[in-house]
Design an enzyme around this catalytic site. Sequence first.
Site, PDB file in Angstrom:
ATOM      1  N   HIS A 140      33.752  36.489  38.881  1.00 43.25           N
ATOM      2  CA  HIS A 140      32.936  37.057  39.878  1.00 43.25           C
ATOM      3  C   HIS A 140      32.136  37.842  39.382  1.00 43.25           C
ATOM      4  O   HIS A 140      33.134  39.371  39.650  1.00 43.25           O
ATOM      5  CB  HIS A 140      33.530  36.950  41.278  1.00 43.25           C
ATOM      6  CG  HIS A 140      32.980  37.446  42.572  1.00 43.25           C
ATOM      7  ND1 HIS A 140      33.243  38.175  43.406  1.00 43.25           N
ATOM      8  CD2 HIS A 140      31.823  37.573  43.282  1.00 43.25           C
ATOM      9  CE1 HIS A 140      32.963  38.201  44.103  1.00 43.25           C
ATOM     10  NE2 HIS A 140      31.622  38.013  44.211  1.00 43.25           N
ATOM     11  N   GLU A 152      35.412  39.988  39.075  1.00 48.47           N
ATOM     12  CA  GLU A 152      37.352  39.441  39.332  1.00 48.47           C
ATOM     13  C   GLU A 152      37.395  38.032  38.176  1.00 48.47           C
ATOM     14  O   GLU A 152      36.566  36.909  38.712  1.00 48.47           O
ATOM     15  CB  GLU A 152      37.416  39.119  41.187  1.00 48.47           C
ATOM     16  CG  GLU A 152      37.451  40.055  41.584  1.00 48.47           C
ATOM     17  CD  GLU A 152      36.756  39.658  43.365  1.00 48.47           C
ATOM     18  OE1 GLU A 152      37.937  40.562  44.699  1.00 48.47           O
ATOM     19  OE2 GLU A 152      36.412  39.195  43.693  1.00 48.47           O
ATOM     20  N   ASN A 191      36.516  41.333  48.296  1.00 46.52           N
ATOM     21  CA  ASN A 191      35.783  39.991  50.582  1.00 46.52           C
ATOM     22  C   ASN A 191      36.926  40.350  51.140  1.00 46.52           C
ATOM     23  O   ASN A 191      36.827  40.706  52.649  1.00 46.52           O
ATOM     24  CB  ASN A 191      35.501  39.182  49.558  1.00 46.52           C
ATOM     25  CG  ASN A 191      34.166  38.946  49.219  1.00 46.52           C
ATOM     26  OD1 ASN A 191      33.305  40.068  49.045  1.00 46.52           O
ATOM     27  ND2 ASN A 191      33.136  38.147  48.981  1.00 46.52           N
TER      28      ASN A 191
END
Length: 646
Positions: A140, A152, A191
Amino acid sequence: MIKKIAVLGAGTMGHGIAQVAAMSGYQVFMRDIKQDFLDSGMSRIRSSLDKFVKKGKMTSEEKESILSRIKTTLDLEEAVREADFVIEAVPEIYDIKAETFREVDKKAPEHAILATNTSSLPITELASVTSRPDKFVGMHFFNPPQLMKLVEVVRGNETSDETVKVTRDLAISMGKEPVVVAKDVPGFIVNRVLVRWLNEACLIKEREGKGLILIDSALKGKVGLPMGAFELSDFIGLDVMRDIIEAMIKRGFVLTPCKSWKELPEGGKLGRKSGYGFYDWSSGRPNIPADPSSPFDPLEVLSMAINEAAWLVRNGVASIEDVDKAVTLGLNFPKGPLRLADEWGLDKVKAIIEDKKRRYGLPEYQLDPLLEEKVSKGELGLKAGRGFYDYGLRELSFGSVVYKETPPIAWIRVNRPDKLNAINLDVVNGILRSLKEAEKDEIKVVVITGEGRAFSAGADVSMFKDLKPVEAFELSKKLNESFREIREFPKPVIAMINGFALGGGLELAMACDIRIASNKAQFGQPEITLGIMVGAGGSYRLPELVGIAKAKELLFTGDIIGAEDALRIGLVNRVVPHDKLEEETRSFALKVAERPSRSLQIYKAVMNGSPQDIESLAFGLIFSTEDSKEGINAFLEKRKPKFKGE
Ligand code: COA
């Protein structure tokens, strides 16, 4: 050994990832479904590289060679046929991604690792559509991939250690800082934390009617966040926020979404991109001042980010360091949430979350057991020497003075509460020995304070009984010289004034660089009421701070004044509520501790302006001349120096 990388998708993320990979020397095949998309991706790469060339960070030849490493195609098979590593960055829709991977799995070489750049979909589920779930991983990137350092690396249930390692190494070779997310949880690290505090800010606005600017200014001014909660939400896009939150909730993330995520996008307010969101962006970025003395406590918002961070650690999703690293790099926080929690105090975080639970009863206000456990063990953070991090707490006793280190701060506490911390030679020597300890590098700021209800109620009057004039002269000289050591200490010294600061106690506080006072503190030079006068700096430090007239008033009357009056006349820098004194002092000290220590040292020397300091500064400066080198070398080489005036 990875040489060839296929990037699927040439959109915002795809073209950025392709560019970064090519810049790191990899052969890249970028694939999209329309030539237009590929052309636009390539032209964005070209203009990004042009900027590097313009800034002199890259030559035109380097640019050309990077471009020559990127090939484009509409044909998925051509893109992945020889790839060692495939990074998928197609639209964030499960069916599209699953379909893409089904095909990639058939066409890519057996050894190829398949990575998805998804931010919200489950890695394990996507992996299951392929025949190689062990070689499937989340990778990510953050937007824009060219600039954001964080990646990530997300492990699916079946991802092998080898795949995680290769992906990590690949990210590092691309100049990124990977963080391994050991479990495939919705929202990964960044997130999850992001959604917690943005949603909390929004809930506070909705139910408590607190203003956007009040909340955002406090987050910027008191924590140093680059953007407040509402500004950042607008920046990300309110439709994007809504989608992220919905996707995470669908996967089991417990959150009560605030209404604005739905209502604002429905009304066409998408944030920055549509000109309106929480704020009006129609004429550019809204002007939200950073307010370091805002009445709003940012922990009301960020306690939820901390609770989430604790959840991630407790569930083995990532280490303390990695959670903080991910949030610092991914959200541009000045410090990670767990580090901030340590600085604020885990007991305070706990109290705020429990208060929310009591008042509003939402399921997400369940205090994480890790926080609970730490508080019950007394691991309250920086002030206790240990919280999420270990601060190597050291506590020493020097007579009536307790010296405690919680790097970067050293605390010197006068500990004669039953005598209101009256200063005798034992106290003075304790302070001097503490300062000696505080010389070590990891200490950046020193705080002096008192135990109990006084900072210090002055020189111990019992020393004055039957004192001969010569002895009084020597005592005053000793006090003056000792306080000068504080004044000239090469690091900032803060007086944390918790109560009475009278006589020699006020003189001690005035020898410090900064004075932060409790609203209950009281100040005065009552010596005149004893028929004597000040003897530890009061006659010159008091006028320096408050002016001659006010100084004379205080010295001639011996009157005692309150904290607000002391602030008004410039005797103290700040007045804070009594129960927040330590917290506010710590946060101020930490801010100063981040500043370059040499600048602080030189500021102190210049501003003290003593002949000794001026000579030492000049002595330092003279060593920057060529003639100084020549003179010293000539002496050591037994020759005549040739001075050039340089
Ligand atoms: N020197 C020695 N002992 C002191 C002291 C000082 N400067 N200031 C306070 N103490 C002692 C008191 O003697 C008392 O000790 P005891 O319990 O053994 O009798 C203890 O501290 C508590 O003080 P107390 O006077 O009972 O508290 P209070 O709340 O009634 O009054 C003050 C507080 C600060 C107003 C009062 O203690 C005071 O006037 N202190 C002297 C201040 C002064 O003149 N300082 C300049 C000295 S050069």
